[in-house]
Design a protein around this motif. Structure first.
Motif, PDB file in Angstrom:
ATOM      1  N   PRO A 146      23.429  47.333  19.615  1.00 27.67           N
ATOM      2  CA  PRO A 146      23.467  46.883  18.218  1.00 27.67           C
ATOM      3  C   PRO A 146      22.199  47.273  17.465  1.00 27.67           C
ATOM      4  O   PRO A 146      21.117  47.398  18.043  1.00 27.67           O
ATOM      5  CB  PRO A 146      23.539  45.361  18.355  1.00 27.67           C
ATOM      6  N   ASN A 173      28.239  45.542  14.567  1.00 29.53           N
ATOM      7  CA  ASN A 173      27.288  46.144  15.504  1.00 29.53           C
ATOM      8  C   ASN A 173      25.851  45.918  15.049  1.00 29.53           C
ATOM      9  O   ASN A 173      24.991  46.770  15.256  1.00 29.53           O
ATOM     10  CB  ASN A 173      27.556  47.643  15.672  1.00 29.53           C
ATOM     11  N   THR A 174      25.598  44.788  14.424  1.00 30.14           N
ATOM     12  CA  THR A 174      24.234  44.462  13.996  1.00 30.14           C
ATOM     13  C   THR A 174      23.913  43.022  14.371  1.00 30.14           C
ATOM     14  O   THR A 174      24.650  42.095  14.017  1.00 30.14           O
ATOM     15  CB  THR A 174      24.055  44.646  12.476  1.00 30.14           C
ATOM     16  N   LEU A 175      22.832  42.862  15.079  1.00 29.90           N
ATOM     17  CA  LEU A 175      22.310  41.539  15.431  1.00 29.90           C
ATOM     18  C   LEU A 175      21.246  41.173  14.400  1.00 29.90           C
ATOM     19  O   LEU A 175      20.229  41.867  14.277  1.00 29.90           O
ATOM     20  CB  LEU A 175      21.707  41.571  16.833  1.00 29.90           C
ATOM     21  N   TRP A 191      25.557  37.717  15.431  1.00 34.32           N
ATOM     22  CA  TRP A 191      26.147  38.991  15.862  1.00 34.32           C
ATOM     23  C   TRP A 191      27.628  38.742  16.053  1.00 34.32           C
ATOM     24  O   TRP A 191      28.060  38.299  17.119  1.00 34.32           O
ATOM     25  CB  TRP A 191      25.482  39.467  17.149  1.00 34.32           C
TER      26      TRP A 191
END
Length: 500
Positions: free
Chosen positions: A27, A299-301, A363
């Motif tokens: 991520p 797909n980003t924390l 997330w």
């Protein structure tokens, strides 16, 4: 056509194998690190006056940590978090003096002279792998935008050595709380900010009055660069470290937010402070919407946290307390915001209100939505957690340990203790909620014992009732402090004043 079908077949086999292995794609990571944001200033932690809907959105869609400890104040918190070592250790990092870049802006030093004098500080550091290097090793593009990365004066050489591909912001602690910087540093180069005229980053009152120059607010500059960094790297795995200098004082905003302009409960300074907190929340919303617009949400924390507990930048003189038998409480009428959510103490102390911080991980599809993590966690666990996530081996033995399993909703064994420093002395909190705090100032050698599950306000000292518990925890704390208990200045002022 035959070659095309063979390629397509190979691609589908690869995708299927990846799905069967259960490995998620790496991520993007955005870490929003606020400055002096007491947990009680967020509506998700109980704030009544300032609403923080965007931060609350992260908590509803992710995991809120309720038992996480930062440090007692800004500089050791950053060094501890970036190195993965607790701030009671000796020789793991040092913090120098602020002000050397002020002398550069005043023409007293050249930048090469600043570099030369800060070299002493660089040579005194032995942190091993630091957080941006973990991401670099995993193939990420790394960026740091905002308040200085480390200590009180950060060298340009250090920023490169620590693994930042891009950075923009302050390099000196004395410059980063005026909010109207005369100069920002972008990848080592000074960038003059039009309309801002004072080396200490305070607004020029004459410029404000005559209207000929419009001063530029640091947070707005940071957000412009953050947007550019995210958009420019949307097709690569990226790590953005965003250490805003909000809501650290002195209280200063371009304008009071309309949400507080007509609130008769608040003084002008309180309205300004509330506006600073709301600005943080508004900018969190900007990050959320930008990531969504780029199709990167899944797909980003996004991580939201703070360095230390609450501080009163908007109140007048406080009553005297000795921090032994008396301690500060926000909700006893001394703080209209109740910024430390009813806990004892403020920033710089080893009371819970000085070191317990807000922390949220978001997330979608990976971090269970709407969960509260009550495991014992430390700010210096972040490096180990990211290394675990990215499967990067860290060569040196850190104090941090990964909370990745619990962050992903899996069963995990929490750490057995957290240790942290303060100007009064170090403290320790155990997994089952016992806390040993020290007061070592004025030649005192005081050890107090509290049981936080039944006394989170730390009002009942149990040291006389459980002397054996005090002795055992004292041994543990002493070992964690490399054999010597002392107040939290052992890592401070290592750069001689003559170097400034």
């Amino acid at each position: 056509m035959k070659q095309y079908l063979l390629c397509l077949s190979a691609f589908l086999v690869t995708v299927t194998a990846s799905a069967q292995s259960g490995k998620a794609p790496r991520p993007n990571v955005i870490f929003i690190y606020t400055d002096d944001m007491g947990r009680g200033m967020l509506s998700g932690y109980g704030q009544q006056i300032v609403k923080t809907p965007n931060i609350d959105f992260l908590a509803r869609g992710g995991m809120r940590f309720d038992n996480i400890y930062g440090s007692m104040y800004c500089a050791p918190a950053r060094a501890s978090m970036l190195t993965g070592y607790s701030d009671v250790r000796k020789g793991k990092f040092t913090l120098n003096r602020a002000g050397i870049y002020i002398n550069y802006l005043q023409g007293k030093l050249t930048l090469p002279e600043v570099d030369e004098r800060l070299a002493l500080f660089e040579q005194s550091e032995h942190p091993g792998m630091v957080l941006p290097q973990v991401f670099k090793k995993a193939g990420y593009v790394t960026g740091e935008i905002g308040k200085l990365e480390w200590g009180f004066a950060t060298s340009r050489k250090q920023m490169t050595a620590h693994g930042w591909d891009y950075y923009y912001g302050y390099l000196d602690h004395r410059m980063c709380h005026g909010f109207y910087p005369m100069v920002m540093f972008e990848n080592g180069e000074p960038v003059r900010i039009a309309g801002n005229t004072r080396p200490d980053s305070y607004p020029d009152s004459a410029a404000l009055l005559n209207g000929k120059e419009k001063p530029q607010y640091a947070e707005n500059l940071f957000m412009d660069k953050a947007r550019q960094f995210i958009v420019g790297n949307k097709d690569k795995p990226f790590f953005l470290y965003y250490p805003t200098n909000l809501p650290h004082g002195p209280v200063s905003v371009p304008a009071i937010d309309p949400a507080f302009a007509h609130n008769d409960q608040l003084t002008e300074r309180q309205k300004m402070y509330a506006s600073m907190v709301k600005m943080v929340d508004d900018n969190v919303g900007t990050f959320i919407h930008l990531i969504d617009s780029l199709g990167l949400t899944k797909n980003t924390l996004i991580i939201f946290g703070s360095d230390n507990g609450h501080w009163l930048y908007y109140e007048g003189k406080q009553r005297r307390i000795d921090n032994i038998t008396t301690r500060f409480f926000s909700d006893d009428g001394a703080d209209i915001f109740n910024g430390n959510s009813g806990l004892a103490g403020l920033k710089e102390t080893n009371w819970e209100g000085g070191v317990r911080v807000p922390f949220i991980c978001y997330w979608p599809g990976k971090v269970p939505a709407g969960t509260v993590n009550r495991n014992l966690v430390a700010g210096y666990d972040l490096l180990s957690t990211m290394a675990d996530l990215l499967q990067v081996r860290v060569p040196d033995q850190k104090d941090g340990r990964s909370y990745l399993p619990s962050m992903l909703g899996k069963k995990a064994v929490p750490r057995d203790k957290v240790v942290f420093s303060s100007f009064m002395g170090p403290a320790l909190v155990t997994r089952d909620g016992w806390k040993l705090r020290t007061y070592l100032l004025d030649n005192k050698n005081i050890f107090q014992l509290y049981h936080l599950p039944t006394d989170n306000r730390e009002t009942k000292d149990l040291s006389a009732q459980y002397p054996q518990k005090v002795d055992s925890l004292k041994r543990v704390l002493t070992k964690a402090c490399d054999g010597q208990l002392q107040n939290g200045i052992f890592y401070f002022n290592r750069l001689p004043a003559t170097a400034l």
